[in-house]
Design a protein around this motif. Structure first.
Motif: not given
Lengths: 114, 108
Positions: B4-7, B31-36, B86-90, B97-102
């Protein structure tokens, strides 16, 4: 409170010592996850369990890190021969048998290695 | 697992609607899309989850286009207390798996 519980909340240890953290998941949640998080970074996956079985773990857990979930309930994460680079927040999460990626996180254990 | 890529960061003012978009070009069929959401010194907190189209709950809305290669988290009328990462996970069931988040900063 029936949320995910982690103990201790804070731990300060000297370099080279071993530390163990405990996580009590939400009752009846069969999946349990461990993460490590440093300042400014997202949580880094360490391992996860389904019941007592450890289904996946990062390469980090093949060295000084080990995790157990002996009876499919609580879990422990041990770090042997701690290093200053191990200083981080260690997060535990659990999720129910149904559903997809909704996990409930604990407050974390903040480890400081001096 | 889909990447995933987020600002990295966003700024907003109280009362505005905030939209955070996440790109996930390699999303798989299951895959589902989940936000934390995560506040400092706390564990992430589940906000919303979806598979396609639009999902709304008491906190946010999630918009997913037909190709599912991106998703947008919409926070209506943000307040100072919405300042968080805010993290977007797929993915499907299994490791998250968490990315850098916004990092969202809401100003008065």
């Amino acid at each position: 409170d029936t949320g995910v519980s982690q103990d201790p909340r804070h731990k300060i240890t000297k370099r080279g010592q071993n530390v163990t953290f405990r996580c009590d998941p939400i009752s009846e949640h069969n999946r349990l996850y461990w993460y490590r998080q440093t300042l400014g970074q997202g949580p880094e996956f360490l391992t996860y369990f389904q019941n007592e079985a450890q289904l996946e773990k990062s390469r980090l857990l093949s060295d000084r890190f080990s995790a157990e979930r002996p009876k499919g309930s609580f879990s422990t994460l041990e770090i042997q021969r701690t290093e200053q680079g191990d200083s981080a927040m260690y997060l535990c999460a659990s999720s129910p048998p149904t559903g997809y990626t909704e996990a409930f996180f604990g407050q974390g254990t903040r480890l400081t290695v001096v | 697992l889909a990447k995933t890529t987020q600002p990295i960061s966003m700024d907003s003012y109280e009362g505005q609607e905030v939209n955070i978009t996440c790109s996930h070009n390699n999303i798989a069929t299951n895959d589902y899309i989940t936000w934390y959401q995560q506040f400092p010194s706390q564990g992430p907190r589940f906000i919303i989850q979806g598979y396609k189209t639009k999902v709304t709950n008491e906190v946010a809305s999630l918009f997913i286009p037909a190709d599912r290669k991106s998703s947008t988290l919409s926070l209506p009328r943000v307040s100072l207390s919405d300042t968080a990462v805010y993290y977007c996970l797929v993915g499907e069931r299994g490791k998250l798996i968490f990315g850098q988040g916004t990092e969202l900063s809401v100003k008065p």
